[in-house]
Motif scaffolding. Structure first.
Motif, short mmCIF file in Angstrom:
data_model
loop_
_atom_site.label_atom_id
_atom_site.label_comp_id
_atom_site.label_asym_id
_atom_site.label_seq_id
_atom_site.Cartn_x
_atom_site.Cartn_y
_atom_site.Cartn_z
N GLU A 1 49.22 41.83 46.90
CA GLU A 1 50.02 40.61 46.88
C GLU A 1 49.70 39.73 45.67
N PHE A 2 48.68 40.11 44.90
CA PHE A 2 48.27 39.34 43.72
C PHE A 2 48.64 40.05 42.42
N SER A 3 49.52 41.02 42.49
CA SER A 3 49.79 41.88 41.32
C SER A 3 50.43 41.14 40.16
N ALA A 4 50.99 39.97 40.41
CA ALA A 4 51.66 39.22 39.35
C ALA A 4 50.69 38.50 38.41
N TYR A 5 49.40 38.49 38.74
CA TYR A 5 48.45 37.66 38.01
C TYR A 5 47.43 38.49 37.24
N ASN A 6 47.09 38.03 36.05
CA ASN A 6 46.18 38.79 35.17
C ASN A 6 44.84 38.09 34.97
N ASN A 7 44.56 37.07 35.78
CA ASN A 7 43.33 36.30 35.60
C ASN A 7 42.26 36.63 36.64
N ILE A 8 42.50 37.66 37.45
CA ILE A 8 41.57 37.98 38.53
C ILE A 8 40.44 38.87 38.02
N ILE A 9 39.21 38.40 38.20
CA ILE A 9 38.02 39.16 37.80
C ILE A 9 37.72 40.24 38.83
N ALA A 10 37.82 39.85 40.12
CA ALA A 10 37.48 40.78 41.19
C ALA A 10 38.10 40.32 42.50
N PHE A 11 38.27 41.26 43.41
CA PHE A 11 38.63 40.97 44.79
C PHE A 11 37.40 41.14 45.66
N ILE A 12 37.17 40.20 46.56
CA ILE A 12 36.02 40.31 47.46
C ILE A 12 36.46 40.00 48.89
N GLU A 13 35.76 40.59 49.85
CA GLU A 13 35.99 40.27 51.26
C GLU A 13 35.12 39.09 51.68
N ASP A 14 33.93 39.01 51.11
CA ASP A 14 33.03 37.89 51.39
C ASP A 14 32.06 37.73 50.22
N TYR A 15 31.13 36.80 50.36
CA TYR A 15 30.24 36.45 49.25
C TYR A 15 28.98 37.31 49.19
N ASN A 16 28.94 38.36 50.00
CA ASN A 16 27.86 39.34 49.88
C ASN A 16 28.20 40.43 48.88
N ASP A 17 29.40 40.39 48.32
CA ASP A 17 29.82 41.44 47.37
C ASP A 17 28.92 41.42 46.13
N PRO A 18 28.35 42.57 45.77
CA PRO A 18 27.42 42.62 44.62
C PRO A 18 28.07 42.26 43.28
N VAL A 19 29.39 42.33 43.19
CA VAL A 19 30.07 41.97 41.94
C VAL A 19 29.78 40.53 41.53
N LEU A 20 29.47 39.68 42.50
CA LEU A 20 29.24 38.26 42.21
C LEU A 20 27.96 38.03 41.41
N LYS A 21 27.03 38.97 41.46
CA LYS A 21 25.79 38.82 40.71
C LYS A 21 26.05 38.74 39.20
N SER A 22 27.17 39.32 38.76
CA SER A 22 27.50 39.30 37.32
C SER A 22 27.87 37.90 36.83
N LEU A 23 28.10 36.97 37.75
CA LEU A 23 28.47 35.62 37.35
C LEU A 23 27.26 34.77 36.93
N PHE A 24 26.07 35.21 37.28
CA PHE A 24 24.86 34.41 36.99
C PHE A 24 24.15 34.93 35.74
#
Length: 220
Positions: A197-220
């Protein structure tokens, strides 16, 4: 992102707490049982962005209700939502630790929500997380609601951080669009909407279900 972000801007409903089904039920009840609209539960879901007044005007048309009526309908809807949701009120999994990690990393944080202060206070105070946020931008603080970028641009301005150094956390396509319009990257939570449902947007870094997703570690 090319460089580490200096600020996180959070939508509230569906992004910090998983409560959008409760909003959906409250709105569907008000619109159909109280106001006589012929609208499905799924159709209401698609209209749940922006201010309460915007939603009412999309469903009934501009000028259908007086401002006094809009205010009365809005607060009644929020009372019903809060009564149903309060016993379930909790941060999305992993968010408490994520907020603490961001604070320790020196990342500034703000709320950028189309909710009214009555609902924002309900969440921040009951969950005791207000101290993490240096700015709170509500429906009452902007002229133009999402997908207009005003909410996020105002939050960034209060924090004193340029748009391209902010990351927005959102759960709604129109919220992601607001972030894109503000020139901000976005993390999209799939609490209420599927990734397609977000296919129209090009600013998305990642999709997550919750804040335990390891992808978030790349933000720090």
């Amino acid at each position: 992102m090319d460089k580490k972000p200096k600020a996180f801007l959070f939508d509230l409903n569906g992004t910090m707490i998983n409560d959008m089904e409760f909003h959906n039920h409250a709105w569907h009840s008000i619109l159909t049982k109280d106001l006589g609209a012929s609208i499905s539960f799924e159709a209401v879901k698609k209209e749940m962005y922006g201010k309460n007044q915007d939603l009412l005007e999309r469903v009934f048309g501009v000028g259908h209700f007086s401002q006094e009526q809009i205010d009365q309908i809005s607060i009644e809807k929020e009372h019903r939502y809060q009564a149903a949701y309060k016993k379930h009120l909790s941060l999305i999994a992993g968010l408490a630790d994520f907020l603490e990690s961001a604070k320790k990393s020196g990342i500034l944080m703000a709320i950028g929500s189309a909710a009214i202060p009555f609902n924002i206070d309900f969440v921040l105070d009951n969950l005791q997380v207000r101290s993490y946020f240096k700015a709170v931008v509500s429906a009452e603080d902007v002229l133009n609601s999402k997908p207009d970028p005003e909410t996020f641009l105002k939050g960034a301005a209060i924090l004193g951080i340029p748009a391209d150094e902010c990351v927005v956390f959102e759960d709604a396509p129109k919220g992601v669009e607001a972030a894109q319009n503000a020139g901000m990257k976005c993390i999209a939570l799939t609490t209420m909407h599927h990734a397609d449902e977000f296919s129209a947007y090009n600013n998305i870094i990642a999709f997550i279900e919750d804040y335990n997703d390891p992808v978030l570690k790349s933000l720090f």
